[in-house]
Motif scaffolding. Structure first.
Motif, PDB file in Angstrom:
ATOM      1  N   ARG A 140     157.249  56.836 -30.114  1.00 37.21           N
ATOM      2  CA  ARG A 140     156.811  55.631 -30.825  1.00 37.21           C
ATOM      3  C   ARG A 140     155.277  55.584 -30.894  1.00 37.21           C
ATOM      4  NH1 ARG A 140     158.143  50.626 -27.699  1.00 37.21           N
ATOM      5  NH2 ARG A 140     160.005  51.857 -27.407  1.00 37.21           N
ATOM      6  N   GLU A 141     154.634  55.831 -29.762  1.00 39.64           N
ATOM      7  CA  GLU A 141     153.168  55.806 -29.718  1.00 39.64           C
ATOM      8  C   GLU A 141     152.562  56.899 -30.595  1.00 39.64           C
ATOM      9  OE1 GLU A 141     151.290  53.438 -28.414  1.00 39.64           O
ATOM     10  OE2 GLU A 141     153.148  52.434 -27.883  1.00 39.64           O
ATOM     11  N   LEU A 142     153.203  58.038 -30.635  1.00 36.99           N
ATOM     12  CA  LEU A 142     152.728  59.132 -31.476  1.00 36.99           C
ATOM     13  C   LEU A 142     152.771  58.733 -32.955  1.00 36.99           C
ATOM     14  CD1 LEU A 142     151.750  62.066 -31.431  1.00 36.99           C
ATOM     15  CD2 LEU A 142     154.126  62.766 -31.566  1.00 36.99           C
ATOM     16  N   LEU A 143     153.883  58.136 -33.372  1.00 35.98           N
ATOM     17  CA  LEU A 143     154.001  57.701 -34.770  1.00 35.98           C
ATOM     18  C   LEU A 143     153.016  56.571 -35.082  1.00 35.98           C
ATOM     19  CD1 LEU A 143     157.877  57.811 -35.301  1.00 35.98           C
ATOM     20  CD2 LEU A 143     156.163  59.425 -36.147  1.00 35.98           C
ATOM     21  N   TYR A 144     152.839  55.646 -34.152  1.00 38.65           N
ATOM     22  CA  TYR A 144     151.847  54.580 -34.351  1.00 38.65           C
ATOM     23  C   TYR A 144     150.454  55.179 -34.530  1.00 38.65           C
ATOM     24  CZ  TYR A 144     154.663  50.403 -33.263  1.00 38.65           C
ATOM     25  OH  TYR A 144     155.557  49.373 -33.285  1.00 38.65           O
ATOM     26  N   SER A 145     150.097  56.111 -33.659  1.00 34.08           N
ATOM     27  CA  SER A 145     148.760  56.723 -33.730  1.00 34.08           C
ATOM     28  C   SER A 145     148.529  57.382 -35.080  1.00 34.08           C
ATOM     29  CB  SER A 145     148.581  57.769 -32.637  1.00 34.08           C
ATOM     30  OG  SER A 145     148.563  57.170 -31.375  1.00 34.08           O
ATOM     31  N   LYS A 146     149.527  58.132 -35.525  1.00 33.45           N
ATOM     32  CA  LYS A 146     149.366  58.889 -36.766  1.00 33.45           C
ATOM     33  C   LYS A 146     149.417  58.001 -38.003  1.00 33.45           C
ATOM     34  CE  LYS A 146     149.292  62.392 -39.596  1.00 33.45           C
ATOM     35  NZ  LYS A 146     148.014  62.508 -40.222  1.00 33.45           N
ATOM     36  N   TYR A 147     150.432  57.142 -38.093  1.00 35.95           N
ATOM     37  CA  TYR A 147     150.666  56.438 -39.344  1.00 35.95           C
ATOM     38  C   TYR A 147     150.117  55.019 -39.393  1.00 35.95           C
ATOM     39  CZ  TYR A 147     153.527  60.432 -40.348  1.00 35.95           C
ATOM     40  OH  TYR A 147     153.943  61.712 -40.565  1.00 35.95           O
ATOM     41  N   LYS A 148     150.067  54.342 -38.282  1.00 31.58           N
ATOM     42  CA  LYS A 148     149.555  52.972 -38.305  1.00 31.58           C
ATOM     43  C   LYS A 148     148.058  52.951 -38.051  1.00 31.58           C
ATOM     44  CE  LYS A 148     150.553  48.320 -36.772  1.00 31.58           C
ATOM     45  NZ  LYS A 148     151.363  47.488 -35.903  1.00 31.58           N
ATOM     46  N   ASP A 149     147.613  53.693 -37.036  1.00 35.62           N
ATOM     47  CA  ASP A 149     146.192  53.706 -36.702  1.00 35.62           C
ATOM     48  C   ASP A 149     145.411  54.702 -37.544  1.00 35.62           C
ATOM     49  OD1 ASP A 149     146.859  51.855 -34.776  1.00 35.62           O
ATOM     50  OD2 ASP A 149     146.943  53.328 -33.157  1.00 35.62           O
ATOM     51  N   SER A 152     143.758  61.247 -36.792  1.00 37.40           N
ATOM     52  CA  SER A 152     143.984  62.605 -37.285  1.00 37.40           C
ATOM     53  C   SER A 152     144.763  63.400 -36.238  1.00 37.40           C
ATOM     54  CB  SER A 152     142.655  63.301 -37.573  1.00 37.40           C
ATOM     55  OG  SER A 152     141.991  63.600 -36.357  1.00 37.40           O
ATOM     56  N   ILE A 153     145.362  64.493 -36.675  1.00 39.42           N
ATOM     57  CA  ILE A 153     146.093  65.380 -35.764  1.00 39.42           C
ATOM     58  C   ILE A 153     145.163  65.854 -34.649  1.00 39.42           C
ATOM     59  CG2 ILE A 153     147.265  67.621 -35.586  1.00 39.42           C
ATOM     60  CD1 ILE A 153     148.972  65.551 -37.031  1.00 39.42           C
ATOM     61  N   ASN A 154     143.932  66.216 -35.012  1.00 41.91           N
ATOM     62  CA  ASN A 154     142.981  66.705 -34.004  1.00 41.91           C
ATOM     63  C   ASN A 154     142.628  65.628 -32.985  1.00 41.91           C
ATOM     64  OD1 ASN A 154     142.883  69.286 -35.052  1.00 41.91           O
ATOM     65  ND2 ASN A 154     141.146  68.841 -36.372  1.00 41.91           N
ATOM     66  N   ASP A 155     142.442  64.377 -33.441  1.00 43.13           N
ATOM     67  CA  ASP A 155     142.138  63.290 -32.512  1.00 43.13           C
ATOM     68  C   ASP A 155     143.286  63.075 -31.531  1.00 43.13           C
ATOM     69  OD1 ASP A 155     139.676  62.856 -33.653  1.00 43.13           O
ATOM     70  OD2 ASP A 155     140.343  61.164 -34.897  1.00 43.13           O
ATOM     71  N   ILE A 156     144.500  63.090 -32.056  1.00 45.29           N
ATOM     72  CA  ILE A 156     145.669  62.903 -31.196  1.00 45.29           C
ATOM     73  C   ILE A 156     145.760  64.057 -30.198  1.00 45.29           C
ATOM     74  CG2 ILE A 156     148.188  62.769 -31.139  1.00 45.29           C
ATOM     75  CD1 ILE A 156     148.017  61.471 -33.966  1.00 45.29           C
ATOM     76  N   ALA A 157     145.521  65.263 -30.682  1.00 49.55           N
ATOM     77  CA  ALA A 157     145.587  66.439 -29.808  1.00 49.55           C
ATOM     78  C   ALA A 157     144.579  66.325 -28.665  1.00 49.55           C
ATOM     79  CB  ALA A 157     145.335  67.712 -30.618  1.00 49.55           C
ATOM     80  N   ILE A 158     143.374  65.916 -28.985  1.00 50.25           N
ATOM     81  CA  ILE A 158     142.343  65.784 -27.953  1.00 50.25           C
ATOM     82  C   ILE A 158     142.733  64.717 -26.937  1.00 50.25           C
ATOM     83  CG2 ILE A 158     139.967  65.000 -27.560  1.00 50.25           C
ATOM     84  CD1 ILE A 158     139.291  66.413 -30.278  1.00 50.25           C
ATOM     85  N   ARG A 159     143.200  63.552 -27.431  1.00 43.40           N
ATOM     86  CA  ARG A 159     143.586  62.470 -26.530  1.00 43.40           C
ATOM     87  C   ARG A 159     144.739  62.858 -25.613  1.00 43.40           C
ATOM     88  NH1 ARG A 159     144.247  57.463 -30.389  1.00 43.40           N
ATOM     89  NH2 ARG A 159     144.212  59.118 -31.873  1.00 43.40           N
ATOM     90  N   GLN A 160     145.665  63.656 -26.130  1.00 47.02           N
ATOM     91  CA  GLN A 160     146.841  64.010 -25.337  1.00 47.02           C
ATOM     92  C   GLN A 160     146.719  65.355 -24.638  1.00 47.02           C
ATOM     93  OE1 GLN A 160     150.508  63.465 -27.468  1.00 47.02           O
ATOM     94  NE2 GLN A 160     150.114  61.299 -27.794  1.00 47.02           N
ATOM     95  N   GLY A 161     145.630  66.049 -24.851  1.00 51.25           N
ATOM     96  CA  GLY A 161     145.434  67.349 -24.213  1.00 51.25           C
ATOM     97  C   GLY A 161     146.388  68.403 -24.728  1.00 51.25           C
ATOM     98  N   LEU A 162     146.678  68.344 -26.024  1.00 53.11           N
ATOM     99  CA  LEU A 162     147.601  69.283 -26.654  1.00 53.11           C
ATOM    100  C   LEU A 162     146.891  70.061 -27.749  1.00 53.11           C
ATOM    101  CD1 LEU A 162     150.549  66.770 -27.150  1.00 53.11           C
ATOM    102  CD2 LEU A 162     150.437  68.570 -25.414  1.00 53.11           C
ATOM    103  N   THR A 163     147.567  71.071 -28.254  1.00 50.98           N
ATOM    104  CA  THR A 163     147.041  71.775 -29.422  1.00 50.98           C
ATOM    105  C   THR A 163     147.464  71.009 -30.670  1.00 50.98           C
ATOM    106  OG1 THR A 163     149.009  73.138 -29.695  1.00 50.98           O
ATOM    107  CG2 THR A 163     147.248  74.010 -28.255  1.00 50.98           C
ATOM    108  N   PRO A 164     146.724  71.140 -31.759  1.00 50.92           N
ATOM    109  CA  PRO A 164     147.127  70.472 -33.001  1.00 50.92           C
ATOM    110  C   PRO A 164     148.531  70.866 -33.455  1.00 50.92           C
ATOM    111  CG  PRO A 164     144.848  71.159 -33.170  1.00 50.92           C
ATOM    112  CD  PRO A 164     145.391  71.742 -31.886  1.00 50.92           C
ATOM    113  N   SER A 165     148.913  72.129 -33.271  1.00 51.96           N
ATOM    114  CA  SER A 165     150.255  72.542 -33.696  1.00 51.96           C
ATOM    115  C   SER A 165     151.333  71.866 -32.843  1.00 51.96           C
ATOM    116  CB  SER A 165     150.401  74.062 -33.664  1.00 51.96           C
ATOM    117  OG  SER A 165     150.191  74.559 -32.368  1.00 51.96           O
ATOM    118  N   ALA A 166     151.053  71.650 -31.563  1.00 53.54           N
ATOM    119  CA  ALA A 166     152.016  70.945 -30.707  1.00 53.54           C
ATOM    120  C   ALA A 166     152.161  69.495 -31.160  1.00 53.54           C
ATOM    121  CB  ALA A 166     151.574  71.000 -29.246  1.00 53.54           C
TER     122      ALA A 166
END
Length: 192
Positions: A140-149, A152-166
């Motif tokens: 739910r938080e992932l979808l909120y971050s991407k579509y509501k807030d 970008s994929i890169n911002d989410i990746a940095i915040r979650q410590g993941l790669t953009p492809s993940a």
């Protein structure tokens, strides 16, 4: 280092010139203290929200520091600054509306596919909220971050410590699960 007292009777144009010439931030600080409230009032008239206006003021003065060299003195400094503040506020409002439109479009597409224009909006919102509540919190938080807030994929990746492809894969899985839950809820509602 000698202490230099600033002459508070300097005009805005003088402060701009001296700041650009010396890069002494005290000149810019004086401009800030003179005009902060005016910029805040401008922002408040656009947003209607005190906290958001405070954030806007900070961003506007950061941008002003970068744009100060483009001030030619043809208009009064206050007119020029108000123009920068108004344009910033309008840009942020447009950005927010675009993000909301993308989120709404995503919600409708998720639920109904391309034929979403024929749907009862109130029913759609109710079913959509139920679907979100059934999603695991991380998805739910992932979808909120991407579509509501609009992150970008890169911002989410940095915040979650993941790669953009993940992140892309997790978003894909979250969308699939959301779609399946939504279809199930819709079928239940159609049955009743």
């Amino acid at each position: 280092m000698a202490t230099v007292l600033l002459n508070v009777s300097l005009t805005d144009q003088d402060l701009v010139r001296r700041y650009l010439h010396t890069e002494d931030h005290r000149y810019f600080s004086l401009l800030y203290s003179r005009h902060r409230q005016r910029v805040y009032q401008t922002c408040l008239s656009y947003t209607g929200d005190a906290d958001e206006s405070e954030d806007f003021v900070q961003e506007i003065f950061l941008r002003l520091m970068q744009k100060l060299s483009s001030y030619r003195g043809e208009a009064q400094f206050t007119t020029w600054l108000r123009s920068i503040a108004a344009n910033y506020c309008l840009d942020q409002i447009r950005k927010k509306k675009r993000e909301q439109a993308v989120w709404c479009s995503y919600e409708l597409e998720l639920a109904y596919g391309p034929s979403w224009t024929l749907i009862n909006e109130e029913q759609c919102n109710y079913t959509y909220e139920r679907m979100l509540n059934q999603l695991p919190i991380m998805q739910r938080e992932l979808l909120y971050s991407k579509y509501k807030d609009g992150a970008s994929i890169n911002d989410i990746a940095i915040r979650q410590g993941l790669t953009p492809s993940a992140v892309k894969m997790r978003i894909k899985r979250a969308r699939e699960l959301a779609g399946n839950i939504y279809k199930q809820l819709q079928a239940e509602e159609d049955y009743h």
